[in-house]
Scaffold this active site. Structure first.
Site, PDB file in Angstrom:
ATOM      1  N   LYS A   1       0.196   4.201  -0.699  1.00 44.10           N
ATOM      2  CA  LYS A   1      -0.499   5.441  -0.296  1.00 44.10           C
ATOM      3  C   LYS A   1      -0.009   6.592  -1.189  1.00 44.10           C
ATOM      4  CE  LYS A   1      -0.494   3.484   4.323  1.00 44.10           C
ATOM      5  NZ  LYS A   1      -0.352   3.668   5.751  1.00 44.10           N
TER       6      LYS A   1
ATOM      7  N   ASN B   1       0.867  -1.184   0.000  1.00 38.91           N
ATOM      8  CA  ASN B   1       0.000   0.000   0.000  1.00 38.91           C
ATOM      9  C   ASN B   1       0.903   1.233   0.000  1.00 38.91           C
ATOM     10  OD1 ASN B   1      -2.011   1.850   0.276  1.00 38.91           O
ATOM     11  ND2 ASN B   1      -2.646   1.219   2.327  1.00 38.91           N
TER      12      ASN B   1
ATOM     13  N   GLY C   1       2.346   2.646  10.585  1.00 35.28           N
ATOM     14  CA  GLY C   1       3.296   3.737  10.393  1.00 35.28           C
ATOM     15  C   GLY C   1       3.992   4.184  11.672  1.00 35.28           C
TER      16      GLY C   1
ATOM     17  N   GLU D   1      -6.952   5.046   8.111  1.00 35.02           N
ATOM     18  CA  GLU D   1      -6.705   6.459   7.820  1.00 35.02           C
ATOM     19  C   GLU D   1      -7.945   7.102   7.212  1.00 35.02           C
ATOM     20  OE1 GLU D   1      -3.172   5.933   5.488  1.00 35.02           O
ATOM     21  OE2 GLU D   1      -1.941   5.627   7.284  1.00 35.02           O
TER      22      GLU D   1
ATOM     23  N   SER E   1       3.438  -1.830  10.318  1.00 35.01           N
ATOM     24  CA  SER E   1       4.879  -1.855  10.581  1.00 35.01           C
ATOM     25  C   SER E   1       5.547  -3.202  10.258  1.00 35.01           C
ATOM     26  CB  SER E   1       5.181  -1.440  12.023  1.00 35.01           C
ATOM     27  OG  SER E   1       4.744  -0.107  12.238  1.00 35.01           O
TER      28      SER E   1
ATOM     29  N   HIS F   1      -9.546   1.376   5.205  1.00 35.00           N
ATOM     30  CA  HIS F   1      -8.278   1.658   5.880  1.00 35.00           C
ATOM     31  C   HIS F   1      -8.530   2.641   7.022  1.00 35.00           C
ATOM     32  CE1 HIS F   1      -4.148   2.864   6.629  1.00 35.00           C
ATOM     33  NE2 HIS F   1      -3.777   1.775   5.990  1.00 35.00           N
TER      34      HIS F   1
ATOM     35  N   GLU G   1      -5.417  -4.616  10.649  1.00 33.10           N
ATOM     36  CA  GLU G   1      -4.417  -3.565  10.793  1.00 33.10           C
ATOM     37  C   GLU G   1      -4.676  -2.789  12.089  1.00 33.10           C
ATOM     38  OE1 GLU G   1      -2.559  -2.522   6.739  1.00 33.10           O
ATOM     39  OE2 GLU G   1      -4.150  -1.111   7.160  1.00 33.10           O
TER      40      GLU G   1
HETATM   41  O1  LIG Z   1      -1.189   1.163   6.522  1.00 34.06           O
HETATM   42  C1  LIG Z   1      -0.527   0.165   6.310  1.00 34.06           C
HETATM   43  C2  LIG Z   1      -0.875  -0.762   5.227  1.00 34.06           C
HETATM   44  O2  LIG Z   1      -2.151  -0.508   4.727  1.00 34.06           O
HETATM   45  C3  LIG Z   1       0.657  -0.158   7.127  1.00 34.06           C
HETATM   46  O3  LIG Z   1       1.571   0.853   7.018  1.00 34.06           O
HETATM   47  P1  LIG Z   1       3.055   0.603   7.609  1.00 34.06           P
HETATM   48  O4  LIG Z   1       3.517  -0.730   7.065  1.00 34.06           O
HETATM   49  O5  LIG Z   1       3.851   1.758   7.073  1.00 34.06           O
HETATM   50  O6  LIG Z   1       2.910   0.584   9.086  1.00 34.06           O
END
Ligand SMILES: O=C(CO)COP(=O)(O)O
Length: 236
Positions: free
Chosen positions: A13, A11, A153, A79, A193, A77, A147
């Site tokens: 992003k 991903n 992140g 976010e 992560s 997601h 997740e």
């Molecule tokens: O949001 C994520 C995958 O959709 C995970 O992000 P990270 O691997 O950067 O923590």
């Protein structure tokens, strides 16, 4: 032994430049990776990953139009749930709609740190899954991504035991509330992560069927993450 094909999603992003994307695509196409399901992408990127092992992925919730020919889409997601206020119900509507449009869906669920500390992790992820289960009848084209919000992140990865506990709980939930077959066949992948160093131990967990990778998916270590699939075949 479950016959679930290991699944790895990158991903991207809005991270990385066009140059970064080109680089990682070259690395991936040159790597000897197992022929598992590997998808990676971002909204505007049309990265030419080798067809044998890769498909393109639309960005989080965007590109729901068939003409875009993006076979996979990430929905729910955290976010988008947090920043855009997408409710579980709204996410479920999008999942159902995406399936009717011939897309395959990576549906994300996960608890916040406060919810984990309050001991409500399973209730939260079950409710998020229930919202989806109420609006779809065919799970063939769904991958469920656990997740934990606190791991996205942050560099704080769930321990293999924490991931396994939730994945096992989700599979049991699917068994009781959808069907034994859906529980057995649906891939439940972990995101938050994941990197080249921690992926093998996570992949070794019986109910971890792959990963959804953010930051590390733009780095060469993404290849190591894809290769962690071999942990499954060697323990089969
Ligand atoms: O949001 C994520 C995958 O959709 C995970 O992000 P990270 O691997 O950067 O923590």
């Amino acid at each position: 032994m479950a016959s679930r094909k290991f699944f790895v999603g990158g991903n991207w992003k809005c991270n990385g430049t066009g140059e970064d994307v080109k680089k990682i695509v070259t690395v991936l196409n040159q790597a000897e990776v197992p022929s598992e399901d590997v998808v990676a992408g971002q909204g505007a990127a049309a990265a030419g990953l080798r067809r044998r092992s890769a498909e393109l992925l639309g960005a989080q919730g965007r590109r729901l139009h068939r003409r875009d020919q993006v076979p996979w889409v990430i929905l729910g997601h955290s976010e988008r749930r947090a920043l855009l206020g997408e409710s579980s119900d709204f996410v479920a509507d999008k999942v159902a709609y995406a399936l009717t449009q011939g897309l395959k869906v990576i549906a994300c669920i996960g608890e916040t740190l406060e919810q984990r500390e309050a001991g409500t992790t399973m209730d939260v992820v079950a409710a998020q899954t229930k919202a989806i289960a109420e609006k779809i009848s065919d799970w063939t084209n769904i991958v469920l991504a656990y997740e934990p919000v606190w791991a996205i992140g942050t560099g704080k990865v769930a321990t293999p035991a924490q991931a396994q506990e939730v994945h096992d709980g989700l599979r049991k939930w699917l068994h009781s509330n959808v069907s034994p077959a859906v529980a057995e066949l649906t891939r439940i992948i972990y995101g938050g992560s994941v990197n080249g160093a921690n992926c093998k131990e996570l992949a070794a967990q019986p109910d971890v069927d792959g990963f959804l990778v953010g930051g590390a998916s733009l780095k060469p270590e993404f290849v190591d993450i894809i290769k962690s699939a071999t942990v499954k075949s060697s323990s089969a």
